[in-house]
Design a protein around this motif. Structure first.
Motif, mmCIF file in Angstrom:
data_model
loop_
_atom_site.group_PDB
_atom_site.id
_atom_site.type_symbol
_atom_site.label_atom_id
_atom_site.label_comp_id
_atom_site.label_asym_id
_atom_site.label_seq_id
_atom_site.Cartn_x
_atom_site.Cartn_y
_atom_site.Cartn_z
ATOM 1 N N ILE A 70 0.850 -1.194 0.000
ATOM 2 C CA ILE A 70 0.000 0.000 0.000
ATOM 3 C C ILE A 70 0.887 1.246 0.000
ATOM 4 C CG2 ILE A 70 -1.778 1.304 1.251
ATOM 5 C CD1 ILE A 70 -2.802 -1.307 2.380
ATOM 6 N N LEU A 71 0.644 2.106 -0.960
ATOM 7 C CA LEU A 71 1.440 3.335 -1.061
ATOM 8 C C LEU A 71 0.666 4.509 -0.496
ATOM 9 C CD1 LEU A 71 3.099 3.687 -4.585
ATOM 10 C CD2 LEU A 71 4.222 3.300 -2.379
ATOM 11 N N VAL A 72 1.297 5.246 0.443
ATOM 12 C CA VAL A 72 0.755 6.515 0.905
ATOM 13 C C VAL A 72 1.875 7.537 0.747
ATOM 14 C CG1 VAL A 72 -0.866 5.410 2.508
ATOM 15 C CG2 VAL A 72 1.390 6.131 3.337
ATOM 16 N N ARG A 73 1.601 8.807 1.066
ATOM 17 C CA ARG A 73 2.647 9.808 0.857
ATOM 18 C C ARG A 73 3.184 10.305 2.191
ATOM 19 N NH1 ARG A 73 3.711 14.140 -3.515
ATOM 20 N NH2 ARG A 73 5.913 14.427 -3.041
ATOM 21 N N HIS A 74 4.517 10.295 2.298
ATOM 22 C CA HIS A 74 5.165 10.847 3.484
ATOM 23 C C HIS A 74 6.012 12.044 3.068
ATOM 24 C CE1 HIS A 74 8.529 11.115 6.443
ATOM 25 N NE2 HIS A 74 7.488 11.140 7.242
ATOM 26 N N PHE A 75 5.956 13.117 3.852
ATOM 27 C CA PHE A 75 6.764 14.302 3.581
ATOM 28 C C PHE A 75 7.779 14.445 4.700
ATOM 29 C CE2 PHE A 75 2.556 14.989 1.800
ATOM 30 C CZ PHE A 75 2.810 15.469 0.522
ATOM 31 N N SER A 76 9.030 14.717 4.341
ATOM 32 C CA SER A 76 10.054 14.764 5.394
ATOM 33 C C SER A 76 10.187 16.164 6.013
ATOM 34 C CB SER A 76 11.397 14.274 4.855
ATOM 35 O OG SER A 76 11.665 14.899 3.639
ATOM 36 N N LYS A 77 9.405 17.121 5.530
ATOM 37 C CA LYS A 77 9.446 18.479 6.069
ATOM 38 C C LYS A 77 9.182 18.456 7.584
ATOM 39 C CE LYS A 77 7.909 23.061 4.687
ATOM 40 N NZ LYS A 77 7.376 23.850 3.590
ATOM 41 N N GLU A 78 10.015 19.192 8.303
ATOM 42 C CA GLU A 78 10.021 19.175 9.767
ATOM 43 C C GLU A 78 8.642 19.132 10.449
ATOM 44 O OE1 GLU A 78 13.029 20.726 11.981
ATOM 45 O OE2 GLU A 78 11.789 19.836 13.566
ATOM 46 N N ARG A 79 7.793 20.110 10.122
ATOM 47 C CA ARG A 79 6.540 20.237 10.877
ATOM 48 C C ARG A 79 5.546 19.106 10.635
ATOM 49 N NH1 ARG A 79 3.278 25.837 10.911
ATOM 50 N NH2 ARG A 79 2.139 24.874 12.617
ATOM 51 N N ILE A 80 5.732 18.380 9.546
ATOM 52 C CA ILE A 80 4.718 17.374 9.185
ATOM 53 C C ILE A 80 5.302 15.973 9.023
ATOM 54 C CG2 ILE A 80 3.062 18.967 8.141
ATOM 55 C CD1 ILE A 80 4.290 18.316 5.401
ATOM 56 N N ARG A 81 6.543 15.789 9.474
ATOM 57 C CA ARG A 81 7.177 14.486 9.241
ATOM 58 C C ARG A 81 6.554 13.352 10.052
ATOM 59 N NH1 ARG A 81 13.049 16.092 10.912
ATOM 60 N NH2 ARG A 81 13.434 14.374 9.501
ATOM 61 N N ASP A 82 5.793 13.679 11.098
ATOM 62 C CA ASP A 82 5.130 12.634 11.891
ATOM 63 C C ASP A 82 3.874 12.102 11.202
ATOM 64 O OD1 ASP A 82 7.020 13.004 13.816
ATOM 65 O OD2 ASP A 82 5.755 14.257 15.109
ATOM 66 N N TYR A 83 3.451 12.780 10.143
ATOM 67 C CA TYR A 83 2.177 12.441 9.495
ATOM 68 C C TYR A 83 2.396 11.692 8.180
ATOM 69 C CZ TYR A 83 -0.411 15.604 12.585
ATOM 70 O OH TYR A 83 -1.005 16.196 13.669
ATOM 71 N N VAL A 84 1.341 11.051 7.705
ATOM 72 C CA VAL A 84 1.304 10.600 6.314
ATOM 73 C C VAL A 84 -0.004 11.104 5.704
ATOM 74 C CG1 VAL A 84 2.689 8.509 6.677
ATOM 75 C CG2 VAL A 84 0.194 8.377 6.827
ATOM 76 N N ARG A 85 0.036 11.279 4.390
ATOM 77 C CA ARG A 85 -1.179 11.680 3.685
ATOM 78 C C ARG A 85 -1.731 10.460 2.955
ATOM 79 N NH1 ARG A 85 -0.522 15.196 -1.482
ATOM 80 N NH2 ARG A 85 -0.334 13.069 -2.270
ATOM 81 N N ILE A 86 -2.969 10.136 3.251
ATOM 82 C CA ILE A 86 -3.585 8.924 2.705
ATOM 83 C C ILE A 86 -4.739 9.316 1.789
ATOM 84 C CG2 ILE A 86 -4.756 6.755 3.265
ATOM 85 C CD1 ILE A 86 -3.486 7.029 6.127
ATOM 86 N N THR A 87 -4.623 8.990 0.512
ATOM 87 C CA THR A 87 -5.710 9.255 -0.432
ATOM 88 C C THR A 87 -6.871 8.316 -0.130
ATOM 89 O OG1 THR A 87 -4.083 9.823 -2.110
ATOM 90 C CG2 THR A 87 -6.318 9.346 -2.888
ATOM 91 N N ILE A 88 -8.086 8.845 -0.214
ATOM 92 C CA ILE A 88 -9.253 7.998 0.016
ATOM 93 C C ILE A 88 -9.606 7.254 -1.270
ATOM 94 C CG2 ILE A 88 -11.693 7.957 0.673
ATOM 95 C CD1 ILE A 88 -9.697 8.639 2.968
ATOM 96 N N GLY A 89 -9.572 5.940 -1.189
ATOM 97 C CA GLY A 89 -9.862 5.106 -2.352
ATOM 98 C C GLY A 89 -11.248 4.506 -2.272
ATOM 99 N N THR A 90 -11.426 3.384 -2.944
ATOM 100 C CA THR A 90 -12.684 2.643 -2.852
ATOM 101 C C THR A 90 -12.789 2.040 -1.456
ATOM 102 O OG1 THR A 90 -11.635 0.585 -3.526
ATOM 103 C CG2 THR A 90 -12.534 1.968 -5.293
ATOM 104 N N LYS A 91 -13.980 1.545 -1.130
ATOM 105 C CA LYS A 91 -14.173 0.937 0.187
ATOM 106 C C LYS A 91 -13.209 -0.241 0.371
ATOM 107 C CE LYS A 91 -16.212 0.958 4.152
ATOM 108 N NZ LYS A 91 -17.641 0.950 4.467
ATOM 109 N N GLU A 92 -13.034 -1.049 -0.679
ATOM 110 C CA GLU A 92 -12.124 -2.202 -0.601
ATOM 111 C C GLU A 92 -10.698 -1.720 -0.310
ATOM 112 O OE1 GLU A 92 -14.328 -1.684 -3.157
ATOM 113 O OE2 GLU A 92 -15.729 -3.129 -2.291
ATOM 114 N N GLN A 93 -10.280 -0.640 -0.951
ATOM 115 C CA GLN A 93 -8.919 -0.132 -0.761
ATOM 116 C C GLN A 93 -8.710 0.390 0.662
ATOM 117 O OE1 GLN A 93 -8.873 2.657 -4.122
ATOM 118 N NE2 GLN A 93 -7.346 1.371 -5.136
#
Ligand SMILES: *Cc1c(COP(=O)(O)O)cnc(C)c1O
Length: 354
Positions: free
Chosen positions: A316-339
């Motif tokens: 499963i691919l999600v997006r991680h940003f290494s920028k200081e203020r947001i490095r603890d987070y990941v951005r997850i695109t909303i897919g189909t219910k199955e995804q």
């Protein structure tokens, strides 16, 4: 770097798009694409007849597509221009409305292309920090003295300003242009397009890549006063008058006209977003309130990067940003219910393993 690159670009850092792996098939929740295919009407519009006309240049004014967009939003046709993806619309707006005499400002955490365009076009830019809770404080943009670029909802937080908050920014900057990038507006935000009737310092930018399932077609639009659109066209016709090809013109008009399909896809994604946010929260994640087709989430007991890597190992691919203020987070695109169900299943499994 060759020895021929202009010194003016020797330190330019280009934008890094999310991974588009071609080797194995992942559940792709990393670049905010729509999980649903384009409307059946779009497939119909991409006819053999249209393909056979590819020997001829397209309509440089994309009149049919602009008319479809104008009809959808209830604005005049001379208030719309279209481009090759909204990244190009953004580029034209930076070129047209910023320069030696006019700097630009935008949040410190926002769409990564804004600072890249500012660097590319040598525009002085100011990054205004988000609040501690990752919200944009509208008051930070009053009397800016610069052209203002705001993504609403913002990326990668997904958090939105209300139309009233943006109206206040417009009022407090009567002599500066406010550009609102509404790439994610259809997923629950309030569009500022109705404000165009009362404010001539507003330019709205939209894309077909997210809510209209056409990321691969490359289509974006600017909507504003006829005078602003004339300025934008000055850029387009000085750069690439045929930026929107024949197939894109046909596909875009069909996508715009199939409002029922559009609504259905958007509604499902919003439902899946609520389900995903709830499921992540019950696993101890912090989830920012999202009005977009993604959620910005912080795992408990694991770094954002570790979570990203473990998910990738599990397909499963999600997006991680290494920028200081947001490095603890990941951005997850909303897919189909199955995804999104697979995302939660794998998340539970990797938390148990940890
Ligand atoms: C995705 C995105 C865009 C641009 O998308 P295009 O595919 O070039 O139309 C613009 N702004 C934001 C904030 C985005 O997330």
């Amino acid at each position: 770097m060759s020895r021929f690159l202009s010194t003016r670009y020797s330190s330019l850092l280009p934008y890094t798009p999310g991974e588009q792996p071609q080797d194995k098939s992942y559940i792709k929740l990393n670049t905010n694409e729509n999980p649903f295919p384009p409307s059946p009407d779009v497939l119909e519009a991409l006819s053999r007849k249209e393909a056979e006309a590819l020997d001829l240049y397209p309509d440089p004014q994309s009149r049919r597509l602009c008319a479809a967009i104008a009809a959808f939003y209830g604005v005049g046709e001379q208030q719309v221009m279209v481009t090759n993806g909204s990244d190009e619309t953004l580029a034209f707006a930076f070129l047209a409305f910023c320069g030696q005499d006019k700097g630009v400002c935008f949040p410190d955490i926002t769409y990564g292309f804004y600072p890249v365009y500012a660097e590319l076009f040598k525009i002085d830019y100011k990054e205004i920090p988000l609040n501690a809770d990752y919200a944009i404080d509208p008051a930070d943009y009053y009397n800016a003295g610069r052209t203002i670029f705001l993504a609403n909802p913002n990326a990668p937080t997904g958090m939105a300003l209300s139309s009233a908050q943006i109206e206040e920014i417009l009022k407090r900057n009567p002599d500066d242009l406010v550009v609102i990038d509404e790439a994610y507006i259809d997923f629950g935000g309030e569009s500022t397009i109705p404000l165009l009737k009362r404010y001539d310092n507003l330019l709205v930018i939209q894309t077909f890549s997210k809510s209209r399932s056409l990321a691969g077609m490359r289509l974006g639009a600017a909507i504003g006063s006829p005078a602003l659109i004339e300025d934008m066209n000055k850029m387009k016709f000085s750069f690439n008058p045929y930026n929107v090809n024949r197939l894109a013109n046909a596909a875009g008009a069909a996508a715009m006209e199939d409002t029922a399909y559009f609504r259905r896809c958007v509604d499902i994604i919003m439902e899946n977003r609520a389900w995903t946010a709830q499921a992540l929260q019950s696993l101890g994640f912090t989830v920012l309130p999202s009005c977009a087709n993604f959620v910005f989430a912080k795992p408990a007991g694991m770094s954002g990067e570790a979570y990203y890597k473990k998910l990738k190992e599990r397909g499963i691919l999600v997006r991680h940003f290494s920028k200081e203020r947001i490095r603890d987070y990941v951005r997850i695109t909303i897919g189909t219910k199955e995804q999104v169900q697979a995302l939660i299943t794998e998340t539970k499994a990797l938390l148990e393993e940890a």
